[in-house]
Motif scaffolding. Structure first.
Motif, PDB file in Angstrom:
ATOM      1  N   ILE A  38       0.871  -1.177   0.000  1.00  0.00           N
ATOM      2  CA  ILE A  38       0.000   0.000   0.000  1.00  0.00           C
ATOM      3  C   ILE A  38       0.907   1.225   0.000  1.00  0.00           C
ATOM      4  CG2 ILE A  38      -1.616   1.368   1.377  1.00  0.00           C
ATOM      5  CD1 ILE A  38      -2.865  -1.219   2.320  1.00  0.00           C
ATOM      6  N   GLN A  39       0.634   2.168  -0.881  1.00  0.00           N
ATOM      7  CA  GLN A  39       1.432   3.390  -0.973  1.00  0.00           C
ATOM      8  C   GLN A  39       0.967   4.367   0.102  1.00  0.00           C
ATOM      9  OE1 GLN A  39       0.551   4.244  -5.078  1.00  0.00           O
ATOM     10  NE2 GLN A  39       2.542   3.458  -5.736  1.00  0.00           N
ATOM     11  N   SER A  40       1.518   4.231   1.303  1.00  0.00           N
ATOM     12  CA  SER A  40       1.096   5.023   2.457  1.00  0.00           C
ATOM     13  C   SER A  40       1.292   6.518   2.248  1.00  0.00           C
ATOM     14  CB  SER A  40       1.866   4.589   3.705  1.00  0.00           C
ATOM     15  OG  SER A  40       1.740   3.210   3.901  1.00  0.00           O
ATOM     16  N   GLU A  41       2.471   6.900   1.708  1.00  0.00           N
ATOM     17  CA  GLU A  41       2.777   8.320   1.514  1.00  0.00           C
ATOM     18  C   GLU A  41       1.795   8.954   0.539  1.00  0.00           C
ATOM     19  OE1 GLU A  41       5.016   5.853   0.773  1.00  0.00           O
ATOM     20  OE2 GLU A  41       6.456   6.007   2.431  1.00  0.00           O
ATOM     21  N   LYS A  42       1.607   8.312  -0.594  1.00  0.00           N
ATOM     22  CA  LYS A  42       0.733   8.835  -1.640  1.00  0.00           C
ATOM     23  C   LYS A  42      -0.712   8.925  -1.149  1.00  0.00           C
ATOM     24  CE  LYS A  42       1.495   8.246  -6.518  1.00  0.00           C
ATOM     25  NZ  LYS A  42       1.694   7.315  -7.607  1.00  0.00           N
ATOM     26  N   ALA A  43      -1.192   7.885  -0.508  1.00  0.00           N
ATOM     27  CA  ALA A  43      -2.570   7.867  -0.008  1.00  0.00           C
ATOM     28  C   ALA A  43      -2.793   8.970   1.021  1.00  0.00           C
ATOM     29  CB  ALA A  43      -2.887   6.505   0.595  1.00  0.00           C
ATOM     30  N   SER A  44      -1.834   9.182   1.916  1.00  0.00           N
ATOM     31  CA  SER A  44      -1.956  10.213   2.948  1.00  0.00           C
ATOM     32  C   SER A  44      -1.961  11.609   2.355  1.00  0.00           C
ATOM     33  CB  SER A  44      -0.814  10.089   3.966  1.00  0.00           C
ATOM     34  OG  SER A  44      -0.828   8.831   4.568  1.00  0.00           O
ATOM     35  N   ILE A  45      -1.040  11.874   1.428  1.00  0.00           N
ATOM     36  CA  ILE A  45      -0.954  13.199   0.802  1.00  0.00           C
ATOM     37  C   ILE A  45      -2.211  13.506   0.004  1.00  0.00           C
ATOM     38  CG2 ILE A  45       0.275  14.563  -0.949  1.00  0.00           C
ATOM     39  CD1 ILE A  45       2.865  13.148   0.075  1.00  0.00           C
ATOM     40  N   ASP A  96     -19.322   0.559   1.471  1.00  0.00           N
ATOM     41  CA  ASP A  96     -18.977   0.065   0.143  1.00  0.00           C
ATOM     42  C   ASP A  96     -18.270  -1.277   0.272  1.00  0.00           C
ATOM     43  OD1 ASP A  96     -19.980   2.200  -1.289  1.00  0.00           O
ATOM     44  OD2 ASP A  96     -18.108   3.327  -1.170  1.00  0.00           O
ATOM     45  N   ASP A  97     -18.343  -2.076  -0.775  1.00  0.00           N
ATOM     46  CA  ASP A  97     -17.605  -3.332  -0.789  1.00  0.00           C
ATOM     47  C   ASP A  97     -16.113  -3.051  -0.791  1.00  0.00           C
ATOM     48  OD1 ASP A  97     -19.940  -4.778  -0.906  1.00  0.00           O
ATOM     49  OD2 ASP A  97     -19.952  -4.844  -3.096  1.00  0.00           O
ATOM     50  N   ALA A  98     -15.323  -3.984  -0.298  1.00  0.00           N
ATOM     51  CA  ALA A  98     -13.871  -3.825  -0.304  1.00  0.00           C
ATOM     52  C   ALA A  98     -13.372  -3.779  -1.736  1.00  0.00           C
ATOM     53  CB  ALA A  98     -13.217  -4.991   0.438  1.00  0.00           C
ATOM     54  N   PRO A  99     -12.521  -2.821  -2.060  1.00  0.00           N
ATOM     55  CA  PRO A  99     -12.018  -2.709  -3.429  1.00  0.00           C
ATOM     56  C   PRO A  99     -11.056  -3.833  -3.776  1.00  0.00           C
ATOM     57  CG  PRO A  99     -10.966  -1.110  -2.002  1.00  0.00           C
ATOM     58  CD  PRO A  99     -12.011  -1.790  -1.179  1.00  0.00           C
ATOM     59  N   GLU A 100     -10.857  -4.017  -5.064  1.00  0.00           N
ATOM     60  CA  GLU A 100      -9.982  -5.085  -5.552  1.00  0.00           C
ATOM     61  C   GLU A 100      -8.510  -4.698  -5.536  1.00  0.00           C
ATOM     62  OE1 GLU A 100     -10.919  -8.226  -6.361  1.00  0.00           O
ATOM     63  OE2 GLU A 100     -12.876  -7.614  -5.631  1.00  0.00           O
ATOM     64  N   THR A 101      -8.204  -3.404  -5.636  1.00  0.00           N
ATOM     65  CA  THR A 101      -6.812  -2.963  -5.624  1.00  0.00           C
ATOM     66  C   THR A 101      -6.606  -1.907  -4.553  1.00  0.00           C
ATOM     67  OG1 THR A 101      -7.222  -1.224  -7.241  1.00  0.00           O
ATOM     68  CG2 THR A 101      -6.539  -3.376  -8.104  1.00  0.00           C
ATOM     69  N   ALA A 102      -5.429  -1.864  -3.984  1.00  0.00           N
ATOM     70  CA  ALA A 102      -5.110  -0.885  -2.938  1.00  0.00           C
ATOM     71  C   ALA A 102      -4.375   0.293  -3.550  1.00  0.00           C
ATOM     72  CB  ALA A 102      -4.283  -1.539  -1.843  1.00  0.00           C
ATOM     73  N   SER A 103      -5.086   1.077  -4.345  1.00  0.00           N
ATOM     74  CA  SER A 103      -4.504   2.268  -4.942  1.00  0.00           C
ATOM     75  C   SER A 103      -4.963   3.481  -4.153  1.00  0.00           C
ATOM     76  CB  SER A 103      -4.920   2.368  -6.416  1.00  0.00           C
ATOM     77  OG  SER A 103      -6.313   2.536  -6.489  1.00  0.00           O
ATOM     78  N   ILE A 104      -4.700   4.655  -4.690  1.00  0.00           N
ATOM     79  CA  ILE A 104      -5.092   5.891  -4.025  1.00  0.00           C
ATOM     80  C   ILE A 104      -6.603   5.953  -3.854  1.00  0.00           C
ATOM     81  CG2 ILE A 104      -5.206   8.399  -4.329  1.00  0.00           C
ATOM     82  CD1 ILE A 104      -2.431   8.194  -5.612  1.00  0.00           C
ATOM     83  N   VAL A 105      -7.332   5.491  -4.857  1.00  0.00           N
ATOM     84  CA  VAL A 105      -8.794   5.603  -4.820  1.00  0.00           C
ATOM     85  C   VAL A 105      -9.409   4.899  -3.604  1.00  0.00           C
ATOM     86  CG1 VAL A 105     -10.944   5.097  -6.046  1.00  0.00           C
ATOM     87  CG2 VAL A 105      -8.991   6.024  -7.279  1.00  0.00           C
ATOM     88  N   PRO A 106      -9.158   3.654  -3.318  1.00  0.00           N
ATOM     89  CA  PRO A 106      -9.845   3.096  -2.157  1.00  0.00           C
ATOM     90  C   PRO A 106      -9.285   3.557  -0.811  1.00  0.00           C
ATOM     91  CG  PRO A 106      -8.514   1.424  -3.186  1.00  0.00           C
ATOM     92  CD  PRO A 106      -8.449   2.626  -4.066  1.00  0.00           C
TER      93      PRO A 106
END
Length: 190
Positions: A38-45, A96-106
């Protein structure tokens, strides 16, 4: 500048309870197991930028569609109320249902900067100075980043019962805040 430790603390606690990053650890762990990293930095920013942008643009959007901040604050108090009920009773009114990928969107949206967070930001804006809310957002984003980075260790340390207790405590705090927010803004509508 109208910096106030009390406003920062209150806004910070509201956002902390609504974002509920500790309660989201099981979802984060599940996403990490499915997709690996999971891209923690990107998701947080990205989540922080979404929240700050909505803090400023959200009111203009409301004006565009003819809704005043007091009306939105009362509606926000109701949304926060139901989020608190979910947390306290351990029920799911809407998820919402759990997403299939852990990108910025979910992760960034809707998990961190979701509908409850957006509603809370505009509700807070009706009562607090913007600079205090921004500081509260930044503090929460730092905490979110730390939780995302160490989610596995936190889940092991707290266990299921520890996470459940934290969720219920913040649910009660959130419920009290919803009642206060409703009471202070409903008079502006009458």
């Amino acid at each position: 500048m109208n910096f106030s430790i009390k406003e920062i603390a209150t806004a910070g606690m509201v956002l902390f309870a609504v974002i509920d990053i500790l309660g989201s650890i099981p979802i984060i762990i599940d996403l990490r197991n499915k997709v690996g990293h999971i891209q923690s930095e990107k998701a947080s920013i990205v989540a922080g930028l979404i929240m700050i942008a909505f803090l400023f643009v959200g009111e203009e959007i409301l004006k565009l569609i003819g809704i005043d901040v007091n009306s939105f604050a009362v509606a926000g108090a109701l949304v926060i109320f139901f989020l608190a009920i979910e947390m306290i009773l351990g029920i799911t009114l809407y998820r919402d249902d759990a997403p299939e990928t852990a990108s910025i969107v979910p992760i960034a949206f809707p998990l961190i900067a979701g509908a409850g967070t957006m509603t809370s930001l505009l509700s807070l804006r009706a009562e607090y100075h913007v600079e205090n809310i921004i500081v509260a957002i930044l503090i929460n984003i730092i905490f979110v980043y730390l939780v995302l980075k160490s989610s596995r260790r936190i889940a092991k340390a707290l266990g299921k019962s520890g996470l459940a207790v934290i969720r219920k405590v913040f649910g009660i705090i959130l419920l009290a805040i919803a009642v206060k927010l409703f009471a202070s803004n409903v008079t502006g509508l009458l």
